[in-house]
Design a protein around this motif. Structure first.
Motif, PDB file in Angstrom:
ATOM      1  N   LYS A 128       1.286  -1.121  -0.152  1.00 46.01           N
ATOM      2  CA  LYS A 128      -0.153  -0.523   0.149  1.00 46.01           C
ATOM      3  C   LYS A 128       0.806   1.598  -0.035  1.00 46.01           C
ATOM      4  CE  LYS A 128      -3.707   2.318   3.090  1.00 46.01           C
ATOM      5  NZ  LYS A 128      -3.970   2.311   4.322  1.00 46.01           N
ATOM      6  N   GLY A 129       0.250   1.788  -0.583  1.00 46.67           N
ATOM      7  CA  GLY A 129       1.207   3.464  -0.644  1.00 46.67           C
ATOM      8  C   GLY A 129       0.990   4.294  -2.084  1.00 46.67           C
ATOM      9  N   ALA A 130       1.366   5.161  -1.805  1.00 46.69           N
ATOM     10  CA  ALA A 130       1.015   6.543  -2.775  1.00 46.69           C
ATOM     11  C   ALA A 130       2.502   7.321  -3.117  1.00 46.69           C
ATOM     12  CB  ALA A 130      -0.402   7.511  -3.046  1.00 46.69           C
ATOM     13  N   ILE A 131       3.210   7.458  -4.357  1.00 49.85           N
ATOM     14  CA  ILE A 131       4.220   7.914  -4.589  1.00 49.85           C
ATOM     15  C   ILE A 131       3.563   9.478  -5.405  1.00 49.85           C
ATOM     16  CG2 ILE A 131       6.508   8.140  -5.087  1.00 49.85           C
ATOM     17  CD1 ILE A 131       6.618   5.598  -4.276  1.00 49.85           C
ATOM     18  N   LEU A 132       3.466  10.488  -5.432  1.00 54.26           N
ATOM     19  CA  LEU A 132       3.540  11.715  -6.432  1.00 54.26           C
ATOM     20  C   LEU A 132       5.011  12.368  -7.035  1.00 54.26           C
ATOM     21  CD1 LEU A 132       0.012  12.577  -4.727  1.00 54.26           C
ATOM     22  CD2 LEU A 132       0.567  10.891  -6.512  1.00 54.26           C
ATOM     23  N   LEU A 133       5.044  12.514  -8.118  1.00 55.08           N
ATOM     24  CA  LEU A 133       5.484  13.082  -8.871  1.00 55.08           C
ATOM     25  C   LEU A 133       5.851  14.480  -9.428  1.00 55.08           C
ATOM     26  CD1 LEU A 133       8.090  10.193  -9.914  1.00 55.08           C
ATOM     27  CD2 LEU A 133       7.869  11.244  -7.238  1.00 55.08           C
ATOM     28  N   THR A 134       5.883  15.574  -8.995  1.00 54.15           N
ATOM     29  CA  THR A 134       5.839  16.944  -9.835  1.00 54.15           C
ATOM     30  C   THR A 134       6.315  17.341 -11.060  1.00 54.15           C
ATOM     31  OG1 THR A 134       5.369  17.509  -7.300  1.00 54.15           O
ATOM     32  CG2 THR A 134       4.845  19.404  -8.689  1.00 54.15           C
ATOM     33  N   GLY A 135       5.725  17.725 -11.728  1.00 53.94           N
ATOM     34  CA  GLY A 135       6.720  17.658 -12.956  1.00 53.94           C
ATOM     35  C   GLY A 135       6.603  18.875 -13.346  1.00 53.94           C
ATOM     36  N   ALA A 136       6.974  19.050 -15.038  1.00 50.71           N
ATOM     37  CA  ALA A 136       6.354  20.463 -15.403  1.00 50.71           C
ATOM     38  C   ALA A 136       6.032  20.783 -16.845  1.00 50.71           C
ATOM     39  CB  ALA A 136       7.462  21.248 -14.633  1.00 50.71           C
ATOM     40  N   THR A 137       5.342  21.434 -17.274  1.00 50.24           N
ATOM     41  CA  THR A 137       5.829  21.573 -19.199  1.00 50.24           C
ATOM     42  C   THR A 137       7.189  21.052 -18.958  1.00 50.24           C
ATOM     43  OG1 THR A 137       4.462  23.406 -18.659  1.00 50.24           O
ATOM     44  CG2 THR A 137       5.032  23.245 -20.862  1.00 50.24           C
ATOM     45  N   LEU A 167       4.761  -0.804  -9.692  1.00 51.62           N
ATOM     46  CA  LEU A 167       4.278  -0.931  -8.452  1.00 51.62           C
ATOM     47  C   LEU A 167       2.881  -0.796  -8.533  1.00 51.62           C
ATOM     48  CD1 LEU A 167       7.481   1.810  -7.220  1.00 51.62           C
ATOM     49  CD2 LEU A 167       7.336  -0.900  -7.023  1.00 51.62           C
ATOM     50  N   SER A 168       2.198  -0.468  -9.279  1.00 46.59           N
ATOM     51  CA  SER A 168       0.812  -0.568  -9.123  1.00 46.59           C
ATOM     52  C   SER A 168       0.566  -1.783  -8.610  1.00 46.59           C
ATOM     53  CB  SER A 168       0.145   0.385 -10.534  1.00 46.59           C
ATOM     54  OG  SER A 168       0.393   1.358 -10.724  1.00 46.59           O
ATOM     55  N   PRO A 169       1.335  -2.981  -9.763  1.00 48.58           N
ATOM     56  CA  PRO A 169       0.766  -4.317  -9.424  1.00 48.58           C
ATOM     57  C   PRO A 169       0.807  -4.776  -8.038  1.00 48.58           C
ATOM     58  CG  PRO A 169       1.833  -4.156 -11.654  1.00 48.58           C
ATOM     59  CD  PRO A 169       2.173  -2.801 -10.475  1.00 48.58           C
ATOM     60  N   GLN A 170       1.092  -3.891  -7.351  1.00 47.34           N
ATOM     61  CA  GLN A 170       2.546  -4.593  -6.098  1.00 47.34           C
ATOM     62  C   GLN A 170       1.032  -3.421  -5.013  1.00 47.34           C
ATOM     63  OE1 GLN A 170       5.810  -5.514  -5.351  1.00 47.34           O
ATOM     64  NE2 GLN A 170       6.497  -4.151  -7.430  1.00 47.34           N
ATOM     65  N   GLY A 171       0.246  -2.646  -5.748  1.00 43.67           N
ATOM     66  CA  GLY A 171      -0.744  -1.657  -4.277  1.00 43.67           C
ATOM     67  C   GLY A 171       0.238  -0.357  -4.179  1.00 43.67           C
ATOM     68  N   ILE A 172       0.994   0.058  -5.220  1.00 44.85           N
ATOM     69  CA  ILE A 172       0.826   1.559  -5.075  1.00 44.85           C
ATOM     70  C   ILE A 172       0.904   2.278  -6.139  1.00 44.85           C
ATOM     71  CG2 ILE A 172       3.610   2.845  -4.408  1.00 44.85           C
ATOM     72  CD1 ILE A 172       4.865  -0.079  -3.077  1.00 44.85           C
ATOM     73  N   HIS A 173       0.260   3.248  -5.343  1.00 43.46           N
ATOM     74  CA  HIS A 173      -0.504   4.209  -6.742  1.00 43.46           C
ATOM     75  C   HIS A 173       0.851   5.594  -6.909  1.00 43.46           C
ATOM     76  CE1 HIS A 173      -3.623   7.446  -8.062  1.00 43.46           C
ATOM     77  NE2 HIS A 173      -2.799   7.372  -8.730  1.00 43.46           N
ATOM     78  N   VAL A 174       1.208   5.132  -7.894  1.00 41.35           N
ATOM     79  CA  VAL A 174       2.279   6.516  -8.791  1.00 41.35           C
ATOM     80  C   VAL A 174       2.000   6.833  -9.952  1.00 41.35           C
ATOM     81  CG1 VAL A 174       5.226   6.562  -9.633  1.00 41.35           C
ATOM     82  CG2 VAL A 174       4.393   4.691  -8.058  1.00 41.35           C
ATOM     83  N   ALA A 175       2.309   8.336  -9.790  1.00 44.70           N
ATOM     84  CA  ALA A 175       1.197   9.836 -10.473  1.00 44.70           C
ATOM     85  C   ALA A 175       2.668  10.660 -10.534  1.00 44.70           C
ATOM     86  CB  ALA A 175       0.382   9.547 -10.094  1.00 44.70           C
ATOM     87  N   HIS A 176       2.848  11.114 -11.863  1.00 41.17           N
ATOM     88  CA  HIS A 176       3.430  12.208 -11.847  1.00 41.17           C
ATOM     89  C   HIS A 176       2.232  13.353 -12.588  1.00 41.17           C
ATOM     90  CE1 HIS A 176       5.276  14.173 -15.640  1.00 41.17           C
ATOM     91  NE2 HIS A 176       5.880  14.279 -14.591  1.00 41.17           N
ATOM     92  N   VAL A 177       2.407  14.616 -11.676  1.00 41.84           N
ATOM     93  CA  VAL A 177       1.918  16.088 -11.802  1.00 41.84           C
ATOM     94  C   VAL A 177       2.654  16.761 -12.957  1.00 41.84           C
ATOM     95  CG1 VAL A 177       0.332  17.193 -11.135  1.00 41.84           C
ATOM     96  CG2 VAL A 177       0.182  15.386 -10.035  1.00 41.84           C
ATOM     97  N   VAL A 178       1.410  17.174 -14.458  1.00 43.54           N
ATOM     98  CA  VAL A 178       1.611  17.719 -14.982  1.00 43.54           C
ATOM     99  C   VAL A 178       1.895  19.346 -14.550  1.00 43.54           C
ATOM    100  CG1 VAL A 178       3.052  18.277 -17.549  1.00 43.54           C
ATOM    101  CG2 VAL A 178       2.612  16.383 -16.877  1.00 43.54           C
ATOM    102  N   VAL A 179       2.806  20.205 -14.356  1.00 45.21           N
ATOM    103  CA  VAL A 179       2.616  21.331 -13.652  1.00 45.21           C
ATOM    104  C   VAL A 179       2.933  22.466 -15.013  1.00 45.21           C
ATOM    105  CG1 VAL A 179       2.856  22.701 -11.900  1.00 45.21           C
ATOM    106  CG2 VAL A 179       2.390  21.080 -10.654  1.00 45.21           C
ATOM    107  N   ASP A 180       1.428  22.930 -15.640  1.00 48.69           N
ATOM    108  CA  ASP A 180       1.601  23.253 -17.174  1.00 48.69           C
ATOM    109  C   ASP A 180       1.395  24.820 -17.204  1.00 48.69           C
ATOM    110  OD1 ASP A 180       2.187  24.280 -19.599  1.00 48.69           O
ATOM    111  OD2 ASP A 180       0.352  22.217 -20.763  1.00 48.69           O
TER     112      ASP A 180
END
Length: 232
Positions: A128-137, A167-180
């Motif tokens: 279980k867990g969530a990893i969010l990475l802040t991206g950019a244009t 990691l998603s198949p192991q229950g971990i939500h990884v997402a990339h946020v494009v701050v445009d």
């Protein structure tokens, strides 16, 4: 009570903008938060909001490892990890200092890897867990005079995509946020003739919380946020 299915959070590369808004929203939901940056004195407002502030140079693998250990001692192993740190150096390619470029890419990309690695070591056994990475244009298109920032952000996006698939198949939500777009700040308000031309940090933070609330049957690995008036 909260509908966010995670118990605690760690924000690396914290500051007054998006990280500040995220900290306040998570604390309002009753979620303990550790915020980390090289200059912890800048984090005083977040401490006042109920966060624990710790120092870290995200480009140093040893410091990131120690940060996770200290976070675990303070609030438990983090179930939400958000990486907001980035390095930037501008100038013509022929004139850039290689050492400065190396430093910038290390913060944007290697620091993110060190963070994801430490998070995975704790989240995989827990399932279980969530990893969010802040991206950019710059992680989608590189701009002139900004090659190091583009290099780091392109690498960050690749890391997010690879980590999500692993990691998603192991229950971990990884997402990339494009701050445009630019993020609104007290020292950088919208021009009177261009209202809403920058991103409201509170609105961006709300998008992160929306990601955290997603059911695992419909996880997003990437989202974009941009001002509604932007031409793209």
């Amino acid at each position: 009570m909260t509908d966010i299915p995670y118990r605690n959070g760690l924000i690396i590369g914290a500051g007054p903008g998006i990280s500040g808004s995220l900290t306040r929203l998570l604390r309002a939901a009753g979620i303990p938060v550790v915020v980390a940056a090289r200059q912890v004195d800048r984090l005083a407002p977040l401490v006042e909001a109920g966060a624990v502030a710790l120092p870290v140079d995200a480009s140093d693998a040893g410091q990131v490892e120690r940060l996770f250990a200290e976070t675990e001692a303070r609030i438990g192993a983090p179930e939400i990890v958000i990486y907001n740190a980035s390095g930037r150096v501008r100038g013509p390619i022929a004139e850039l200092d290689p050492a400065e470029v190396e430093r910038a890419v290390a913060v944007s990309a290697l620091g993110a890897f060190y963070t994801v690695q430490q998070a995975a070591k704790r989240m995989v056994p827990a399932g279980k867990g969530a990893i969010l990475l802040t991206g950019a244009t710059a992680g989608v298109k590189g701009f002139a005079l900004s090659a190091p920032f583009a290099m780091g952000k392109f690498a960050l996006r690749g890391l997010a995509q690879s980590a999500a698939r692993e990691l998603s198949p192991q229950g971990i939500h990884v997402a990339h946020v494009v701050v445009d777009g630019g993020v609104r700040a007290a020292h950088r308000p919208d021009p009177a003739d261009r209202p809403d031309s920058t991103l409201d940090p509170d609105a961006v933070a709300q998008c992160y919380l929306d990601l955290l609330r997603q059911h695992r049957s419909a996880w997003s690995w990437e989202i974009e946020v941009r001002p509604w008036v932007e031409k793209f």
